[in-house]
Design a protein around this motif. Structure first.
Motif, PDB file in Angstrom:
ATOM      1  N   GLU A  16       0.858  -1.181   0.000  1.00  0.00           N
ATOM      2  CA  GLU A  16       0.000   0.000   0.000  1.00  0.00           C
ATOM      3  C   GLU A  16       0.896   1.234   0.000  1.00  0.00           C
ATOM      4  O   GLU A  16       1.915   1.254   0.694  1.00  0.00           O
ATOM      5  CB  GLU A  16      -0.901  -0.009   1.228  1.00  0.00           C
ATOM      6  N   PRO A  17       0.530   2.260  -0.751  1.00  0.00           N
ATOM      7  CA  PRO A  17       1.363   3.470  -0.777  1.00  0.00           C
ATOM      8  C   PRO A  17       1.472   4.102   0.618  1.00  0.00           C
ATOM      9  O   PRO A  17       0.512   4.123   1.387  1.00  0.00           O
ATOM     10  CB  PRO A  17       0.625   4.403  -1.734  1.00  0.00           C
ATOM     11  N   ALA A  18       2.652   4.607   0.909  1.00  0.00           N
ATOM     12  CA  ALA A  18       2.890   5.230   2.215  1.00  0.00           C
ATOM     13  C   ALA A  18       1.950   6.398   2.448  1.00  0.00           C
ATOM     14  O   ALA A  18       1.496   6.627   3.578  1.00  0.00           O
ATOM     15  CB  ALA A  18       4.341   5.691   2.319  1.00  0.00           C
ATOM     16  N   ALA A  19       1.633   7.117   1.380  1.00  0.00           N
ATOM     17  CA  ALA A  19       0.742   8.282   1.525  1.00  0.00           C
ATOM     18  C   ALA A  19      -0.615   7.871   2.088  1.00  0.00           C
ATOM     19  O   ALA A  19      -1.246   8.640   2.815  1.00  0.00           O
ATOM     20  CB  ALA A  19       0.575   8.991   0.184  1.00  0.00           C
ATOM     21  N   GLY A  20      -1.061   6.657   1.778  1.00  0.00           N
ATOM     22  CA  GLY A  20      -2.338   6.175   2.298  1.00  0.00           C
ATOM     23  C   GLY A  20      -2.284   5.794   3.759  1.00  0.00           C
ATOM     24  O   GLY A  20      -3.315   5.585   4.401  1.00  0.00           O
ATOM     25  N   LYS A  21      -1.100   5.692   4.306  1.00  0.00           N
ATOM     26  CA  LYS A  21      -0.923   5.345   5.725  1.00  0.00           C
ATOM     27  C   LYS A  21      -0.609   6.579   6.580  1.00  0.00           C
ATOM     28  O   LYS A  21      -0.428   6.455   7.775  1.00  0.00           O
ATOM     29  CB  LYS A  21       0.242   4.354   5.862  1.00  0.00           C
ATOM     30  N   LEU A  22      -0.508   7.726   5.927  1.00  0.00           N
ATOM     31  CA  LEU A  22      -0.111   8.957   6.615  1.00  0.00           C
ATOM     32  C   LEU A  22      -1.326   9.712   7.126  1.00  0.00           C
ATOM     33  O   LEU A  22      -2.307   9.881   6.422  1.00  0.00           O
ATOM     34  CB  LEU A  22       0.687   9.847   5.649  1.00  0.00           C
ATOM     35  N   ARG A  23      -1.223  10.133   8.359  1.00  0.00           N
ATOM     36  CA  ARG A  23      -2.231  11.012   8.960  1.00  0.00           C
ATOM     37  C   ARG A  23      -1.506  12.176   9.571  1.00  0.00           C
ATOM     38  O   ARG A  23      -0.478  12.016  10.215  1.00  0.00           O
ATOM     39  CB  ARG A  23      -2.990  10.220  10.030  1.00  0.00           C
ATOM     40  N   ARG A  24      -1.995  13.345   9.347  1.00  0.00           N
ATOM     41  CA  ARG A  24      -1.356  14.544   9.914  1.00  0.00           C
ATOM     42  C   ARG A  24      -2.288  15.161  10.950  1.00  0.00           C
ATOM     43  O   ARG A  24      -3.495  15.187  10.777  1.00  0.00           O
ATOM     44  CB  ARG A  24      -1.079  15.550   8.804  1.00  0.00           C
ATOM     45  N   ILE A  25      -1.681  15.675  12.002  1.00  0.00           N
ATOM     46  CA  ILE A  25      -2.470  16.369  13.004  1.00  0.00           C
ATOM     47  C   ILE A  25      -1.887  17.773  13.179  1.00  0.00           C
ATOM     48  O   ILE A  25      -0.686  17.980  12.988  1.00  0.00           O
ATOM     49  CB  ILE A  25      -2.498  15.602  14.345  1.00  0.00           C
TER      50      ILE A  25
END
Length: 188
Positions: free
Chosen positions: A178-187
């Motif tokens: 899975e692409p890393a961008a899909g695992k990224l969450r920003r707060i």
């Protein structure tokens, strides 16, 4: 070999050539493990090289586990069950079976940190193995109580990985990621 190349190309290996791994190469892998990060540089990892008697006992345990838990499971596709069935005969013919364990922490609060540091050491071993032309597989059978007995583990030690290592006979294609961008969450 470049690091990112090694990370992308390393695969779990299920089929091995009947070639020994030299003591020099094996010690190099363990040296790589010692450079893993750990809480307060505790270096909580220890290594257990499994000889023929222990290997046979672990193999029997692994075969029973596969027959009871893996092969009947609907979550594994048939092609994967075939690979695992071949592998369970004798760890795919890998010449090295090794347990990587985490010693008990000095303070209870450090327990999880010790486990994570030891897992990082396992990753270092697997990447260094790939760099040396070796294949590897990370098995979780060490968590079974019978495996602890086979490995003669003192109380408080945790098996992080049972590794098999050797020269690969064949290596499968990379599994999808899975692409890393899909695992990224920003707060904020």
């Amino acid at each position: 070999m470049e690091l990112m190349e090694a990370i992308r190309e390393r695969r779990t290996t299920y089929y091995y050539k009947p070639l020994p791994v030299s003591e020099e190469v094996l010690m190099g892998l363990l040296e790589a493990a010692t450079w893993a990060p750990s809480l307060r540089n505790a270096q909580p990892w220890e290594f257990i090289l499994v000889g023929p008697q222990g290997r046979a006992a672990l193999r029997d345990l692994y075969q029973a586990f596969v027959r009871e838990r893996i092969l009947p499971s609907p979550i594994f596709p048939e092609f994967k069950k075939k690979i695992i069935s071949d592998f369970m005969v004798d760890f795919g013919g890998a010449p090295v079976v090794m347990a990587v364990v985490s010693r008990p922490p000095e303070m209870a609060v450090d327990h999880e940190e010790y486990l994570m540091g030891t897992a990082a050491a396992v990753q270092n071993i697997m990447l260094a193995a790939h760099d040396c032309g070796l294949g590897s597989a990370w098995l979780s059978i060490g968590r079974l109580p019978a495996a602890r007995e086979i490995l003669a583990l003192p109380e408080g030690y945790t098996v992080i990985a049972t590794l098999v290592l050797g020269y690969p006979e064949r290596v499968g294609p990379p599994p999808p990621r899975e692409p890393a961008a899909g695992k990224l969450r920003r707060i904020p």
